[in-house]
Design a protein around this motif. Structure first.
Motif, PDB file in Angstrom:
ATOM      1  N   ARG A   1      77.305  24.259  -0.391  1.00  0.00           N
ATOM      2  CA  ARG A   1      78.233  25.329  -0.012  1.00  0.00           C
ATOM      3  C   ARG A   1      78.668  25.205   1.444  1.00  0.00           C
ATOM      4  NH1 ARG A   1      78.301  30.170  -2.898  1.00  0.00           N
ATOM      5  NH2 ARG A   1      79.853  30.763  -1.309  1.00  0.00           N
ATOM      6  N   LEU A   2      77.784  24.652   2.275  1.00  0.00           N
ATOM      7  CA  LEU A   2      78.079  24.485   3.702  1.00  0.00           C
ATOM      8  C   LEU A   2      78.648  23.104   4.015  1.00  0.00           C
ATOM      9  CD1 LEU A   2      74.855  26.176   5.142  1.00  0.00           C
ATOM     10  CD2 LEU A   2      77.161  27.137   5.121  1.00  0.00           C
ATOM     11  N   CYS A   3      78.736  22.260   2.982  1.00  0.00           N
ATOM     12  CA  CYS A   3      79.292  20.908   3.137  1.00  0.00           C
ATOM     13  C   CYS A   3      78.468  20.051   4.098  1.00  0.00           C
ATOM     14  CB  CYS A   3      80.756  20.962   3.610  1.00  0.00           C
ATOM     15  SG  CYS A   3      81.850  21.824   2.465  1.00  0.00           S
ATOM     16  N   ILE A   4      77.152  20.191   4.023  1.00  0.00           N
ATOM     17  CA  ILE A   4      76.241  19.352   4.796  1.00  0.00           C
ATOM     18  C   ILE A   4      75.125  18.894   3.869  1.00  0.00           C
ATOM     19  CG2 ILE A   4      76.721  20.445   7.030  1.00  0.00           C
ATOM     20  CD1 ILE A   4      74.230  22.118   6.716  1.00  0.00           C
ATOM     21  N   THR A   5      74.318  17.964   4.318  1.00  0.00           N
ATOM     22  CA  THR A   5      73.235  17.454   3.467  1.00  0.00           C
ATOM     23  C   THR A   5      72.040  18.411   3.485  1.00  0.00           C
ATOM     24  OG1 THR A   5      72.145  16.203   5.232  1.00  0.00           O
ATOM     25  CG2 THR A   5      73.946  15.098   4.035  1.00  0.00           C
ATOM     26  N   PRO A   6      71.252  18.427   2.407  1.00  0.00           N
ATOM     27  CA  PRO A   6      70.040  19.264   2.396  1.00  0.00           C
ATOM     28  C   PRO A   6      69.091  18.927   3.537  1.00  0.00           C
ATOM     29  CG  PRO A   6      70.569  18.521   0.181  1.00  0.00           C
ATOM     30  CD  PRO A   6      71.487  17.764   1.101  1.00  0.00           C
ATOM     31  N   LYS A   7      68.982  17.671   3.884  1.00  0.00           N
ATOM     32  CA  LYS A   7      68.094  17.256   4.968  1.00  0.00           C
ATOM     33  C   LYS A   7      68.538  17.851   6.294  1.00  0.00           C
ATOM     34  CE  LYS A   7      66.088  13.174   7.190  1.00  0.00           C
ATOM     35  NZ  LYS A   7      66.035  11.681   7.189  1.00  0.00           N
ATOM     36  N   TYR A   8      69.845  17.813   6.559  1.00  0.00           N
ATOM     37  CA  TYR A   8      70.361  18.358   7.815  1.00  0.00           C
ATOM     38  C   TYR A   8      70.218  19.879   7.841  1.00  0.00           C
ATOM     39  CZ  TYR A   8      73.543  19.230  11.739  1.00  0.00           C
ATOM     40  OH  TYR A   8      74.086  19.637  12.930  1.00  0.00           O
ATOM     41  N   LEU A   9      70.470  20.535   6.720  1.00  0.00           N
ATOM     42  CA  LEU A   9      70.318  21.985   6.644  1.00  0.00           C
ATOM     43  C   LEU A   9      68.872  22.380   6.922  1.00  0.00           C
ATOM     44  CD1 LEU A   9      71.266  24.848   6.005  1.00  0.00           C
ATOM     45  CD2 LEU A   9      70.900  24.350   3.577  1.00  0.00           C
ATOM     46  N   SER A  10      67.926  21.675   6.310  1.00  0.00           N
ATOM     47  CA  SER A  10      66.507  21.984   6.519  1.00  0.00           C
ATOM     48  C   SER A  10      66.117  21.808   7.981  1.00  0.00           C
ATOM     49  CB  SER A  10      65.638  21.087   5.634  1.00  0.00           C
ATOM     50  OG  SER A  10      65.863  21.369   4.265  1.00  0.00           O
ATOM     51  N   LEU A  11      66.679  20.785   8.634  1.00  0.00           N
ATOM     52  CA  LEU A  11      66.406  20.548  10.049  1.00  0.00           C
ATOM     53  C   LEU A  11      66.906  21.703  10.903  1.00  0.00           C
ATOM     54  CD1 LEU A  11      65.538  18.707  12.419  1.00  0.00           C
ATOM     55  CD2 LEU A  11      67.832  17.696  12.324  1.00  0.00           C
ATOM     56  N   LEU A  12      68.128  22.155  10.640  1.00  0.00           N
ATOM     57  CA  LEU A  12      68.705  23.259  11.417  1.00  0.00           C
ATOM     58  C   LEU A  12      67.900  24.538  11.243  1.00  0.00           C
ATOM     59  CD1 LEU A  12      72.546  22.794  10.757  1.00  0.00           C
ATOM     60  CD2 LEU A  12      71.257  22.164  12.804  1.00  0.00           C
ATOM     61  N   ILE A  13      67.554  24.862  10.010  1.00  0.00           N
ATOM     62  CA  ILE A  13      66.834  26.107   9.748  1.00  0.00           C
ATOM     63  C   ILE A  13      65.451  26.066  10.384  1.00  0.00           C
ATOM     64  CG2 ILE A  13      65.949  27.639   7.964  1.00  0.00           C
ATOM     65  CD1 ILE A  13      69.038  27.446   8.216  1.00  0.00           C
TER      66      ILE A  13
END
Length: 275
Positions: free
Chosen positions: A232-244
């Protein structure tokens, strides 16, 4: 233990407050100061979901809270506005020099407030995403204005009681507070639009976190995979997990799980069933 922050739960602060007023099922007003009996504040060892709209205005002292699993510090001149569905946890309160006004509005009362949506909609939208931080830092003048409105709301209840006229006055005062809060945020947004953006990368990362939290609040009942929110955010799950993880200290999966667990506890509480 109640995991919903509603009018009834909020009213449990009566014994600990310096000033307290509840207008039926409409709203509850509480003032906590260094003279309050803070030891009588009911202890919650888990987050609560806000039912309605909550305002916390810190005139002095400090308070540490978690909003949607992200820690924030309220200090002199801080305004925290929590929208319905927000997850709140009080971490600590420093009573030295404390003076904090708090207000919880029920969903029904919010609908009855006559606010001109045409005025609210004039708020600049371009940089709204940069305000993922729900804590607004007010100037001394803005803090005083908001404080005066809170005192007027309390004074109205003391002098006029709970008549139909005092209820109308309360709605008008709270509508004025909403306009004032909108004015404060609007000025911050307008000022930022005029300044050169030197923190674009940081802003984008904060925006992803902000949008992730919004998506989880709206979809966690049906969607619980990190990959769904990443797409939904147009990013990879790995990058999303890193940000959170960087912003909250929790993984994206843990954030989703916390929303699910809190909702399950609420359903159990109201259904009376056991797992």
């Amino acid at each position: 233990m109640n995991t919903i922050l509603d009018i009834d739960t909020f009213s449990l602060l009566r014994e600990a407050s310096t000033d307290f007023f509840r207008q039926g099922s409409d709203f509850t007003y509480v003032r906590l100061t260094d003279g309050s009996l803070l030891e009588k504040i009911p202890q919650h060892d888990e987050p609560m979901r806000v039912e309605g709209m909550a305002w916390l205005i810190c005139l002095s002292g400090t308070m540490d809270v978690e909003v949607n699993l992200v820690r924030h510090t309220l200090e002199r001149g801080s305004l925290l506005i929590l929208m319905p569905g927000t997850i709140l946890e009080i971490i600590s309160i420093d009573r030295e020099g404390l003076d904090c006004y708090s207000l919880l509005l029920s969903p029904g009362f919010i609908e009855s407030i006559n606010v001109d949506i045409n005025v609210i909609s004039r708020m600049p939208r371009r940089n709204l995403g940069r305000y993922a931080d729900p804590v607004i830092r007010m100037s001394a003048e803005e803090t005083e204005v908001i404080g005066e409105m809170c005192r007027l709301l309390c004074r109205n209840s003391e002098v006029n009681g709970s008549t139909v006229y005092s209820q109308a006055i309360s709605r008008s005062i709270i509508a004025a507070m909403i306009y004032q809060g909108t004015q404060i945020v609007s000025e911050r947004l307008s000022r930022d639009e005029k300044e050169k953006d030197t923190g674009g990368k940081t802003s984008r990362r904060s925006n992803y976190v902000h949008e992730f939290m919004k998506l989880v609040r709206s979809n966690f009942m049906n969607e619980r995979s990190v990959s769904y929110y990443a797409s939904r955010l147009c990013i990879t799950p790995k990058y999303l997990s890193l940000l959170i993880k960087e912003h909250t200290g929790r993984t994206a999966g843990e954030v989703i799980d916390n929303f699910v667990i809190l909702e399950a506890k609420n359903l159990l509480r109201f259904s009376g069933k056991n797992i």
